[in-house]
Every structure is written in C-alpha cells, then in structure tokens.
Design an enzyme around this catalytic site. Sequence first.
Site, PDB file in Angstrom:
ATOM      1  N   LYS A 190     -37.462 -56.507  10.989  1.00  0.00           N
ATOM      2  CA  LYS A 190     -38.557 -55.840  10.429  1.00  0.00           C
ATOM      3  C   LYS A 190     -39.869 -56.546  11.488  1.00  0.00           C
ATOM      4  O   LYS A 190     -41.181 -55.500  11.610  1.00  0.00           O
ATOM      5  CB  LYS A 190     -38.994 -55.928   9.042  1.00  0.00           C
ATOM      6  CG  LYS A 190     -38.281 -55.213   8.282  1.00  0.00           C
ATOM      7  CD  LYS A 190     -38.424 -55.110   6.864  1.00  0.00           C
ATOM      8  CE  LYS A 190     -37.523 -53.901   6.202  1.00  0.00           C
ATOM      9  NZ  LYS A 190     -37.151 -54.408   4.846  1.00  0.00           N
ATOM     10  N   LYS A 227     -29.346 -47.471   8.231  1.00  0.00           N
ATOM     11  CA  LYS A 227     -29.016 -46.970   6.992  1.00  0.00           C
ATOM     12  C   LYS A 227     -29.986 -46.010   6.789  1.00  0.00           C
ATOM     13  O   LYS A 227     -31.225 -46.096   7.394  1.00  0.00           O
ATOM     14  CB  LYS A 227     -29.107 -48.429   5.937  1.00  0.00           C
ATOM     15  CG  LYS A 227     -30.600 -49.044   5.663  1.00  0.00           C
ATOM     16  CD  LYS A 227     -30.621 -49.758   4.643  1.00  0.00           C
ATOM     17  CE  LYS A 227     -31.941 -50.125   4.080  1.00  0.00           C
ATOM     18  NZ  LYS A 227     -32.354 -50.660   2.657  1.00  0.00           N
ATOM     19  N   LYS A 275     -35.876 -45.347   2.679  1.00  0.00           N
ATOM     20  CA  LYS A 275     -37.013 -44.463   2.233  1.00  0.00           C
ATOM     21  C   LYS A 275     -38.436 -45.098   3.076  1.00  0.00           C
ATOM     22  O   LYS A 275     -39.234 -44.439   2.674  1.00  0.00           O
ATOM     23  CB  LYS A 275     -37.198 -44.739   0.757  1.00  0.00           C
ATOM     24  CG  LYS A 275     -37.401 -46.203   0.266  1.00  0.00           C
ATOM     25  CD  LYS A 275     -37.720 -46.224  -1.080  1.00  0.00           C
ATOM     26  CE  LYS A 275     -36.896 -47.251  -1.770  1.00  0.00           C
ATOM     27  NZ  LYS A 275     -37.407 -48.775  -1.314  1.00  0.00           N
TER      28      LYS A 275
HETATM   29  P1  AMP Z   1     -34.681 -50.601  -1.279  1.00  0.00           P
HETATM   30  O1  AMP Z   1     -34.691 -49.265  -0.796  1.00  0.00           O
HETATM   31  O2  AMP Z   1     -34.721 -51.562  -0.092  1.00  0.00           O
HETATM   32  O3  AMP Z   1     -36.078 -50.758  -2.176  1.00  0.00           O
HETATM   33  O4  AMP Z   1     -33.598 -50.867  -2.007  1.00  0.00           O
HETATM   34  C1  AMP Z   1     -33.332 -50.453  -3.334  1.00  0.00           C
HETATM   35  C2  AMP Z   1     -31.818 -50.537  -3.720  1.00  0.00           C
HETATM   36  O5  AMP Z   1     -31.279 -49.656  -2.948  1.00  0.00           O
HETATM   37  C3  AMP Z   1     -30.983 -51.854  -3.018  1.00  0.00           C
HETATM   38  O6  AMP Z   1     -30.089 -52.148  -4.111  1.00  0.00           O
HETATM   39  C4  AMP Z   1     -30.599 -51.396  -2.013  1.00  0.00           C
HETATM   40  O7  AMP Z   1     -29.280 -52.026  -1.636  1.00  0.00           O
HETATM   41  C5  AMP Z   1     -30.121 -50.029  -2.029  1.00  0.00           C
HETATM   42  N1  AMP Z   1     -30.169 -49.168  -1.053  1.00  0.00           N
HETATM   43  C6  AMP Z   1     -31.240 -49.007  -0.230  1.00  0.00           C
HETATM   44  N2  AMP Z   1     -30.669 -47.961   0.837  1.00  0.00           N
HETATM   45  C7  AMP Z   1     -29.487 -47.880   0.709  1.00  0.00           C
HETATM   46  C8  AMP Z   1     -28.760 -47.094   1.386  1.00  0.00           C
HETATM   47  N3  AMP Z   1     -28.906 -46.364   2.651  1.00  0.00           N
HETATM   48  N4  AMP Z   1     -27.407 -47.233   0.974  1.00  0.00           N
HETATM   49  C9  AMP Z   1     -26.931 -47.606  -0.127  1.00  0.00           C
HETATM   50  N5  AMP Z   1     -27.635 -48.373  -0.882  1.00  0.00           N
HETATM   51  C10 AMP Z   1     -28.867 -48.581  -0.387  1.00  0.00           C
END
Ligand code: AMP
Length: 328
Positions: free
Chosen positions: A112, A193, A196
């Site tokens: 990042k 990945k 969002k």
């Molecule tokens: P975040 O989007 O980083 O706030 O993550 C929220 C949760 O969603 C965390 O447990 C991440 O590991 C999971 N997560 C985020 N993006 C993915 C993805 N593309 N595939 C699977 N899990 C995800």
Amino acid sequence: MKKNLFTAAKPTGRLTLGNYIGAVDNWKKMQEENNSIFCVADLHSLTVNIDPQELRSNSYAVMANYLACGLDPKKAVLYYQSQIPAHSELCWLMDCITSMGEASRMTAYKEKAANKNMVSVGLFNYPMLMAADILLYDTDLVPIGEDQRQHLELARNLAIRFNNKYGETFVVPQGVYQKVGAKIYNLQNPTKKMSKSDFDNSGNILLEDSIDLIKQKIKRAVTDSESEIRFDPQNKPGVSNLMSIYAVLTKKDMKEVEKFFEGKNYGALKGEVTDIVIETLAPVQEKFNYFMSNTDEIIKIAQDGAEKIREKAENKIKLVKQKMGLIF
Ligand code: AMP
C-alpha cells in the site's frame, strides 16, 4: 463452552462478493456457536485518503450489509470501532512493544505504501490497531481471509510478548481460515484480490450492484485462450476464480463443479455464475435497501452493541495500564 469471536471490515468502500464469500457469510454461521463481535473498522479506513462524506456513507453501507447478510444484533455485537476509545488507547500501548523491524515487514503495508506521495503513520500502524481490536476482548477466534494472515500473526506475537514480560493478560487469538473461497479475485485481473478499496470497480462485484451491472461484469470477466473448464488457479486464474465463486455459492465441491461443466464452454460458465450470484444477492439487496433508508435503526443497533462491550474494553485497558506501570 462458547468461544469469543472478533472480526471486522473497514468501510473504505462498499462490500464486494469477495467479502461476502470470504467473510460475512461465514460469520453468519459462526455467530450461532460463539460469543461474536462484528466491528465496522472505521478508524482503519482513515489509513487511506477518504473524504468524510464518503466514509460516513460507506460506514452506513457496511453495517447495512452486515445486517442484510444475516448478522443478527440479538445473537452478536455489532458496532463501530470509533465508538470505543479503548481501541486507540490499546493501539498506542501495542506500538510501544512492537519493533520497527517487524512492523516494516508487513507486506500489506509495503504494497500500500509503494508509489505513494504521502504515506501516513496511520498506515504503518494499521496492524497494531488491528492487534488492539482483537486483544481487547479476550478473543479466541478471528475468522479472516488469507490477506490478513500476517497481521493476525503479529497480534499473536504481541499477545505472547506482553504476557511474557508483564504476566498473563491477553488471550492468544487463533485465525480461522476458509479453504475454498478464502480469496476471490478481481474479474478483470484474476491474480489480484477482489477489493472494495479499488478506484475502478469494473472487476469487483459489489453486493449492491444492479442485476444489469452484475451481468455485464461477469460477461466481461477475463478468461483465457483455451476452451476447457478446469480448476487450475496457476494456469487458468480467471476460469478458476469463476469456478470458485460458483462452487461456494452452490455449495458444491470442485470435483462436482468440474463434472457439471465438462464439455461446456466459457459462455455457459459465465451464465451459471451470473444466475447464482443474482439469486444469492437478491434477498441481501432487499434488506440492504431497507436499512439504508432507515439509518436511525443502524445507529441504534451500533449504540446498543457498543454499550454491551464498553465495560469489558475499559477493564482490559485498566489491567494493561496497571501491568505496564501506569497510574490511573
Ligand atoms: P477488508 O475488505 O480488508 O475490510 O476485509 C474484510 C474481510 O473480508 C476480511 O476477513 C478479509 O480477509 C475478507 N476479504 C476481503 N477481500 C476478500 C476477497 N477478495 N476474497 C476473500 N475474502 C476477502
């Protein structure tokens, strides 16, 4: 005995199908068996350059999606991280037992921070705030995606280090990782990945995307120049990603999925994935729209949630301060 579970998502954007498959849908199942806390990590969102209005609207949207996906305030605690100052306070105390070396090794930070004009101290501190989130509540289980594995390892190391130096204080948390669907990839760039936090969402399916947009995004998903539908993430990342989405949402294992698509073409795969994604998201979107038009309900749920855990967080801070020699 029930275990303590803590997890969170940061409102840097709107939740994606990756968040649903890799996280929230599993959390819903886990809330039945554990003392669960589901946090919206709004303080973590400040580590990216985010406009206040956008942060506020994303914060409502993430909580609305938690509720729409079945996280239930009668069974679990739902709240915003910034409602409980103990998170920030414990972060500072964690900072003081973390070495620059170990924090600098975090790959999420390195990725990042690369090519940025301004890298905030907050971005560097991200993992220590995450450790504080988890350690405040005597957490046993942390269901997360693969992308958070290194951060969880740091949280474990900090808990062990603190306990060794100052005496038993923190529960050492355990990460819970899913096998299939642990990482859902971007449809336009299937080695990255689905996230969002992207500026361009053409490869990310958002939980609130319209039916037409979902159809369009899946139709345009990158595949490869072969024609065989085979699960091979190394050589066929795009096709394998679509197969993972299909497998998780239809609750089939990969062998069954391969058999189902034997002899069929990529158009058929995309058609089936589109149908199951739309079918899965329709009821979620209906509830999401309800909560987004009733944000006063969201606020009430979050206030009630925060009140249930505030004392526990404050007691942990008192204990940590006392162990470290602070007078309070
Ligand atoms: P975040 O989007 O980083 O706030 O993550 C929220 C949760 O969603 C965390 O447990 C991440 O590991 C999971 N997560 C985020 N993006 C993915 C993805 N593309 N595939 C699977 N899990 C995800």
